[in-house]
Scaffold this active site. Structure first.
Site, PDB file in Angstrom:
ATOM      1  N   GLY A  12      -7.425 -13.171  -7.080  1.00 57.27           N
ATOM      2  CA  GLY A  12      -6.177 -12.710  -7.692  1.00 57.27           C
ATOM      3  C   GLY A  12      -5.946 -11.237  -7.419  1.00 57.27           C
ATOM      4  N   ASP A  13      -4.778 -10.738  -7.842  1.00 54.65           N
ATOM      5  CA  ASP A  13      -4.421  -9.320  -7.669  1.00 54.65           C
ATOM      6  C   ASP A  13      -4.375  -8.904  -6.198  1.00 54.65           C
ATOM      7  OD1 ASP A  13      -4.483  -9.111 -10.474  1.00 54.65           O
ATOM      8  OD2 ASP A  13      -6.637  -8.753 -10.404  1.00 54.65           O
ATOM      9  N   LYS A  16       0.519 -10.295  -4.431  1.00 52.49           N
ATOM     10  CA  LYS A  16       1.436 -11.404  -4.103  1.00 52.49           C
ATOM     11  C   LYS A  16       2.875 -11.111  -4.515  1.00 52.49           C
ATOM     12  CE  LYS A  16      -1.184 -14.297  -6.403  1.00 52.49           C
ATOM     13  NZ  LYS A  16      -2.378 -13.491  -6.671  1.00 52.49           N
ATOM     14  N   GLY A  40       0.302 -11.045 -13.468  1.00 55.75           N
ATOM     15  CA  GLY A  40       1.106  -9.819 -13.558  1.00 55.75           C
ATOM     16  C   GLY A  40       1.522  -9.447 -12.149  1.00 55.75           C
ATOM     17  N   HIS A  41       2.635  -9.988 -11.706  1.00 51.80           N
ATOM     18  CA  HIS A  41       3.069  -9.756 -10.321  1.00 51.80           C
ATOM     19  C   HIS A  41       3.975  -8.529 -10.259  1.00 51.80           C
ATOM     20  CE1 HIS A  41       2.135 -14.200  -9.200  1.00 51.80           C
ATOM     21  NE2 HIS A  41       1.071 -13.491  -9.501  1.00 51.80           N
ATOM     22  N   GLN A 218      -2.860 -15.862  -9.743  1.00 53.07           N
ATOM     23  CA  GLN A 218      -4.318 -15.776  -9.621  1.00 53.07           C
ATOM     24  C   GLN A 218      -4.739 -15.978  -8.149  1.00 53.07           C
ATOM     25  OE1 GLN A 218      -3.175 -17.962 -12.509  1.00 53.07           O
ATOM     26  NE2 GLN A 218      -2.978 -15.942 -13.380  1.00 53.07           N
ATOM     27  N   PRO A 298     -10.037  -1.991 -15.718  1.00 51.06           N
ATOM     28  CA  PRO A 298     -10.382  -1.589 -14.350  1.00 51.06           C
ATOM     29  C   PRO A 298     -10.901  -2.791 -13.569  1.00 51.06           C
ATOM     30  CG  PRO A 298     -11.948  -0.670 -15.937  1.00 51.06           C
ATOM     31  CD  PRO A 298     -10.886  -1.371 -16.734  1.00 51.06           C
TER      32      PRO A 298
END
Ligand code: IMP
Length: 419
Positions: A12-13, A16, A40-41, A218, A298
């Protein structure tokens, strides 16, 4: 463009949101198929930052249908807040569609999640605390509340009774029915205009020859079946999740694209073989602003993992790769890339299916020269430093897929199409 799936190729992250925003220009609809407000896009437009938790990242393009499929778990409070926030920023939210079959995240799901994480102690998952796991648990256990239930007082009353009884018996939680009932009926009234049969809607769009983009949240290694179980989310973020999460057949999908970061990050607990602890990890975290867009936690940072990429290519059937955040590596003297794992005396090139093996694997690295040049201003692939091109070629060779797009900064325009 055709009917295309975008999935995260790591944990994820991967960035995207920005890629979906870019590709949304060329399609007629963007569809979320799994996950919930744990996502959280992020999309940055002229220094204005938008973070989407439930609404598909295509919403900034007027006239594109944005669809929340049945496979998503929806916290109506979060969705309504997101709609209101977008409207207050001048964004039209007329073309939003919400599946009547999607399941609802209730406040008690967050409470259950808190209790479960507490009970896990040292073995905690490190979830986003958005109630995702317990909401999917209720769906599978066949007691879940669905979006359509918010429109029917009688059904909602009955379902709430069953659930509140269950919570009392299993968790000793005593929650009042009355308040929840009125509150959730009110959410139903607010969302009514968006609620529809989204499977039918997508089917009809495809029949008319329209192009649809499926937005994964994700990433592959967080998939409940194929990820680093149990340190995973509770849905299927891999390409297979599209069919069940939207209600379309696999023959309707033309292309699958994977998004990967030029290094790797992970939030929450769980194994992470190429994790870098120390100075370089800090450099990546600070240059890459690696803090969760949903929780602010973080992120753990590590070197690019070729074994993970090969796995993502296999599980999702990736046709092409989109690589993000190359610019974060600009200042490094040396860059490592993991090409295999060492397990006891064996060299493993493929991702092991057994968590026990995976947890004991050590990465085998190849070291490459850093390019030590600013790539964030590069606009044509031929202008990239040759050492950066070599790095990209190495990633392509490890995964056996071409890199189609390269992102070198957070802004919409910081994207290069590779030859
Ligand atoms: P949950 O999805 O909140 O249940 O969290 C399960 C695991 O997935 C945790 O390790 C989370 O940090 C991770 N996770 C969930 N959503 C995301 C995401 O959007 N990006 C990165 N990690 C996520």
């Amino acid at each position: 463009m055709s009917n295309t799936v975008i999935v995260g190729a790591q944990w994820g992250d991967e960035g995207k949101g920005k890629i979906i925003d870019f590709l949304a220009k060329k399609v007629d609809a963007v569809v979320r198929f799994q996950g919930g407000s744990n996502a959280g896009h992020t999309v940055v437009v002229n220094n204005e930052k938008f973070i989407f938790h439930l609404i598909p990242s295509g919403i900034l393009h007027p006239g594109k249908k944005c669809i929340i499929g049945n496979g998503v778990v929806v916290d109506p409070k979060v969705l309504i807040a997101e709609i209101e926030d977008l409207k207050s920023r001048g964004i039209k939210v007329d073309d939003l569609y919400l599946s009547s079959q999607a399941h609802i995240v209730m406040p008690y799901h967050m409470e259950i999640e808190r209790l479960e994480e507490e009970q896990r102690g040292e073995g905690k998952i490190g979830t986003t605390k958005r109630g995702i796991g317990p909401a999917y648990t209720d769906k599978i256990a066949r007691r879940g509340i669905r979006v359509a239930d918010l429109l029917e007082r009688e059904t909602l009353t009955q379902k709430l009774k069953i659930n509140l009884e269950f919570l009392k018996n299993f968790y000793g939680l005593n929650l009042p029915l009355k308040n929840a009932l009125e509150e959730y009926l009110q959410y139903g009234r607010k969302l009514k205009r968006y609620i529809t049969d989204t499977s039918m809607l997508v089917y009809e769009l495809m029949r008319e020859g329209k192009n649809v983009l499926f937005e994964g949240a994700q990433g592959t290694l967080l998939d409940v079946d194929h990820g680093t179980y149990p340190y995973v989310t509770s849905s299927n973020p891999t390409a297979g999740g599209v069919c069940t999460g939207v209600g379309i057949g696999p023959t309707r999908i033309d292309k699958v694209l994977g998004v990967a970061k030029a290094y790797v990050t992970r939030v929450g607990e769980g194994p992470f073989p190429t994790e870098i602890k120390g100075e370089i990890g800090e450099i990546l975290k600070n240059r890459g602003k690696e803090y969760g867009s949903t929780t602010g936690r973080p992120r753990r940072c590590g070197w690019f993992d070729g074994v993970v990429l090969r796995y993502a290519v296999r599980i999702n059937g990736l046709d092409e790769l989109i690589l993000t955040k190359l610019d974060v590596l600009d200042t490094l003297d040396k860059i490592k890339i993991c090409v295999a794992y060492k397990y006891k005396h064996q060299v493993i090139r493929e991702f092991p299916s057994q968590p026990r093996i995976w947890q004991e694997c050590e990465p085998i690295y190849e070291e490459m020269e850093g390019w030590k040049e600013d790539t964030s201003k590069v606009t044509r692939s031929k202008d990239l430093p040759w050492k950066a091109k070599k790095y990209l070629k190495k990633i392509e060779d490890e995964g056996g897929v071409p890199i189609h797009l390269l992102s070198v900064g957070p802004q919409r325009g910081d994207l290069l199409v590779l030859d």
